[in-house]
Design a protein around this motif. Structure first.
Motif, PDB file in Angstrom:
ATOM      1  N   VAL A 101      31.742   4.610   0.186  1.00 46.91           N
ATOM      2  CA  VAL A 101      30.806   3.956   1.093  1.00 46.91           C
ATOM      3  C   VAL A 101      31.024   2.453   1.066  1.00 46.91           C
ATOM      4  N   PHE A 102      30.951   1.826   2.244  1.00 48.58           N
ATOM      5  CA  PHE A 102      30.990   0.374   2.361  1.00 48.58           C
ATOM      6  C   PHE A 102      29.687  -0.072   3.019  1.00 48.58           C
ATOM      7  N   ALA A 103      29.027  -1.039   2.379  1.00 51.39           N
ATOM      8  CA  ALA A 103      27.687  -1.411   2.830  1.00 51.39           C
ATOM      9  C   ALA A 103      27.456  -2.902   2.704  1.00 51.39           C
ATOM     10  N   LEU A 104      26.511  -3.393   3.496  1.00 50.47           N
ATOM     11  CA  LEU A 104      26.046  -4.766   3.379  1.00 50.47           C
ATOM     12  C   LEU A 104      24.750  -4.732   2.579  1.00 50.47           C
ATOM     13  N   PRO A 105      24.729  -5.284   1.362  1.00 56.10           N
ATOM     14  CA  PRO A 105      23.487  -5.270   0.575  1.00 56.10           C
ATOM     15  C   PRO A 105      22.404  -6.087   1.268  1.00 56.10           C
ATOM     16  N   ALA A 106      21.183  -5.609   1.177  1.00 58.00           N
ATOM     17  CA  ALA A 106      20.050  -6.273   1.824  1.00 58.00           C
ATOM     18  C   ALA A 106      19.074  -6.777   0.769  1.00 58.00           C
ATOM     19  N   LYS A 107      18.857  -8.065   0.762  1.00 50.98           N
ATOM     20  CA  LYS A 107      17.857  -8.640  -0.128  1.00 50.98           C
ATOM     21  C   LYS A 107      16.521  -8.643   0.608  1.00 50.98           C
ATOM     22  N   SER A 108      15.573  -7.865   0.098  1.00 53.82           N
ATOM     23  CA  SER A 108      14.280  -7.749   0.779  1.00 53.82           C
ATOM     24  C   SER A 108      13.225  -7.181  -0.173  1.00 53.82           C
ATOM     25  N   PRO A 109      12.554  -8.045  -0.939  1.00 54.86           N
ATOM     26  CA  PRO A 109      11.472  -7.544  -1.788  1.00 54.86           C
ATOM     27  C   PRO A 109      10.403  -6.814  -0.989  1.00 54.86           C
ATOM     28  N   GLU A 110      10.151  -7.267   0.252  1.00 56.05           N
ATOM     29  CA  GLU A 110       9.124  -6.618   1.076  1.00 56.05           C
ATOM     30  C   GLU A 110       9.529  -5.194   1.451  1.00 56.05           C
ATOM     31  N   ALA A 111      10.834  -4.977   1.701  1.00 54.10           N
ATOM     32  CA  ALA A 111      11.294  -3.621   2.010  1.00 54.10           C
ATOM     33  C   ALA A 111      11.133  -2.707   0.800  1.00 54.10           C
ATOM     34  N   GLU A 112      11.326  -3.252  -0.387  1.00 55.07           N
ATOM     35  CA  GLU A 112      11.130  -2.457  -1.598  1.00 55.07           C
ATOM     36  C   GLU A 112       9.658  -2.067  -1.747  1.00 55.07           C
ATOM     37  N   VAL A 113       8.764  -2.990  -1.430  1.00 54.58           N
ATOM     38  CA  VAL A 113       7.329  -2.682  -1.476  1.00 54.58           C
ATOM     39  C   VAL A 113       6.989  -1.627  -0.414  1.00 54.58           C
ATOM     40  N   LEU A 114       7.610  -1.751   0.770  1.00 55.81           N
ATOM     41  CA  LEU A 114       7.377  -0.779   1.840  1.00 55.81           C
ATOM     42  C   LEU A 114       7.841   0.609   1.416  1.00 55.81           C
ATOM     43  N   GLN A 115       8.960   0.686   0.727  1.00 54.21           N
ATOM     44  CA  GLN A 115       9.461   1.975   0.271  1.00 54.21           C
ATOM     45  C   GLN A 115       8.519   2.604  -0.751  1.00 54.21           C
ATOM     46  N   ILE A 116       7.977   1.785  -1.639  1.00 47.89           N
ATOM     47  CA  ILE A 116       6.991   2.283  -2.605  1.00 47.89           C
ATOM     48  C   ILE A 116       5.747   2.783  -1.879  1.00 47.89           C
ATOM     49  N   GLY A 117       5.343   2.053  -0.840  1.00 46.75           N
ATOM     50  CA  GLY A 117       4.195   2.471  -0.059  1.00 46.75           C
ATOM     51  C   GLY A 117       4.419   3.810   0.628  1.00 46.75           C
ATOM     52  N   LEU A 118       5.643   4.042   1.123  1.00 45.27           N
ATOM     53  CA  LEU A 118       5.961   5.328   1.747  1.00 45.27           C
ATOM     54  C   LEU A 118       5.831   6.465   0.744  1.00 45.27           C
ATOM     55  N   ARG A 119       6.367   6.251  -0.437  1.00 40.78           N
ATOM     56  CA  ARG A 119       6.271   7.275  -1.465  1.00 40.78           C
ATOM     57  C   ARG A 119       4.810   7.612  -1.759  1.00 40.78           C
ATOM     58  N   SER A 120       3.989   6.569  -1.826  1.00 35.97           N
ATOM     59  CA  SER A 120       2.582   6.770  -2.147  1.00 35.97           C
ATOM     60  C   SER A 120       1.857   7.521  -1.029  1.00 35.97           C
ATOM     61  N   VAL A 121       2.071   7.106   0.223  1.00 36.12           N
ATOM     62  CA  VAL A 121       1.344   7.724   1.325  1.00 36.12           C
ATOM     63  C   VAL A 121       1.810   9.164   1.546  1.00 36.12           C
ATOM     64  N   PHE A 122       3.105   9.442   1.352  1.00 38.85           N
ATOM     65  CA  PHE A 122       3.576  10.821   1.470  1.00 38.85           C
ATOM     66  C   PHE A 122       2.958  11.697   0.384  1.00 38.85           C
ATOM     67  N   THR A 123       2.887  11.165  -0.830  1.00 39.62           N
ATOM     68  CA  THR A 123       2.280  11.920  -1.929  1.00 39.62           C
ATOM     69  C   THR A 123       0.811  12.201  -1.637  1.00 39.62           C
ATOM     70  N   ASN A 124       0.106  11.195  -1.114  1.00 44.92           N
ATOM     71  CA  ASN A 124      -1.316  11.368  -0.800  1.00 44.92           C
ATOM     72  C   ASN A 124      -1.537  12.409   0.287  1.00 44.92           C
ATOM     73  N   HIS A 125      -0.549  12.565   1.179  1.00 39.41           N
ATOM     74  CA  HIS A 125      -0.647  13.554   2.249  1.00 39.41           C
ATOM     75  C   HIS A 125      -0.084  14.916   1.818  1.00 39.41           C
ATOM     76  N   GLY A 126       0.322  15.038   0.556  1.00 45.31           N
ATOM     77  CA  GLY A 126       0.852  16.296   0.069  1.00 45.31           C
ATOM     78  C   GLY A 126       2.215  16.643   0.627  1.00 45.31           C
ATOM     79  N   LEU A 127       3.011  15.622   0.963  1.00 42.69           N
ATOM     80  CA  LEU A 127       4.315  15.830   1.567  1.00 42.69           C
ATOM     81  C   LEU A 127       5.435  15.701   0.542  1.00 42.69           C
ATOM     82  N   TYR A 128       6.526  16.372   0.827  1.00 43.31           N
ATOM     83  CA  TYR A 128       7.688  16.406  -0.058  1.00 43.31           C
ATOM     84  C   TYR A 128       8.359  15.037  -0.131  1.00 43.31           C
ATOM     85  N   ILE A 129       8.794  14.662  -1.327  1.00 42.15           N
ATOM     86  CA  ILE A 129       9.599  13.461  -1.542  1.00 42.15           C
ATOM     87  C   ILE A 129      10.866  13.879  -2.256  1.00 42.15           C
ATOM     88  N   TYR A 130      12.001  13.569  -1.649  1.00 39.18           N
ATOM     89  CA  TYR A 130      13.280  13.869  -2.290  1.00 39.18           C
ATOM     90  C   TYR A 130      13.585  12.775  -3.304  1.00 39.18           C
TER      91      TYR A 130
END
Length: 215
Positions: A101-130
């Protein structure tokens, strides 16, 4: 619910889903132009629909799509648009000599917080997290993948002319993520194809704040 079998046989009535942070049109156009100029080795296959993947959900029942979208929209109603800064291309495994894989790394503390928020809201809704084993969230923009030389061993082709061209100053940002999208991914011989299942805009003034050439 969590699990580690996101690549299982999809079965009937199931779709392969991922959640992404969508980028401004100007950013995508510049990244695609850079792709054409910098990624010229025949062993490379350009990635299309450039987005930052926030979460891979694996193969999920079609009936759950609406629930995932409801959870995403609930989170995005109050989540600010993340600022993103892209860096020069990096290569990833399986070995330094055989990058896949070749990728452009993204510096984004806010995106990391958003990803944590997704995990939390999916868990609260009883949804699967891979949850991939031994892998933490790494914000990045995948721009190319090496073609497969040996499908049985999943060994990538040798990239003899790896990309080393710096990305243009205007592509480095910072810029704001546009929205969170839920996409269906269909694997085909010529690469993955993505279909938008639904989206949620993120609060932010005029969305893109790309700074051109340090201006």
């Amino acid at each position: 619910m969590t699990g580690g079998n996101g690549g299982a046989n999809p079965g009937r009535g199931r779709v392969r889903l991922l959640v992404t942070l969508d980028l401004p049109e100007m950013v995508r156009r510049q990244a695609e132009a850079w792709q054409q100029e910098a990624l010229t080795d025949p062993a490379l296959r350009h990635n299309t629909g450039l987005r930052i993947v926030l979460m891979f959900l694996g193969h999920r029942p079609q009936r759950e799509v609406g629930r995932y979208l409801e959870a995403i929209r609930e989170l995005c109603a109050s989540a600010p648009a993340p600022l993103v800064e892209l860096g020069d291309v990096v290569a990833k495994g399986p070995t330094p000599e055989l990058p896949r894989v070749f990728a452009l790394p993204a510096k984004s503390p806010e995106a990391e917080v958003l990803q944590i928020g997704l995990r939390s809201v999916f868990t609260n809704h009883g949804l699967y997290i891979y949850e991939p084993r031994e892998r933490t969230f790494w914000p990045h923009l995948t721009v190319a993948r090496a073609r497969t030389a040996d499908h049985k061993l999943r060994r990538p082709e040798v990239v003899r002319n790896p990309p080393d061209r710096p990305i243009p100053a205007g592509l480095r940002g910072p810029f704001e993520g546009l929205r969170v999208g839920l996409y269906r991914s269909e694997m085909r011989p010529d690469g993955a194809r993505y279909s938008l299942m639904g989206k949620a805009d993120l609060p932010g003034p005029n969305y893109a704040t790309l700074h051109q050439g340090g201006g």
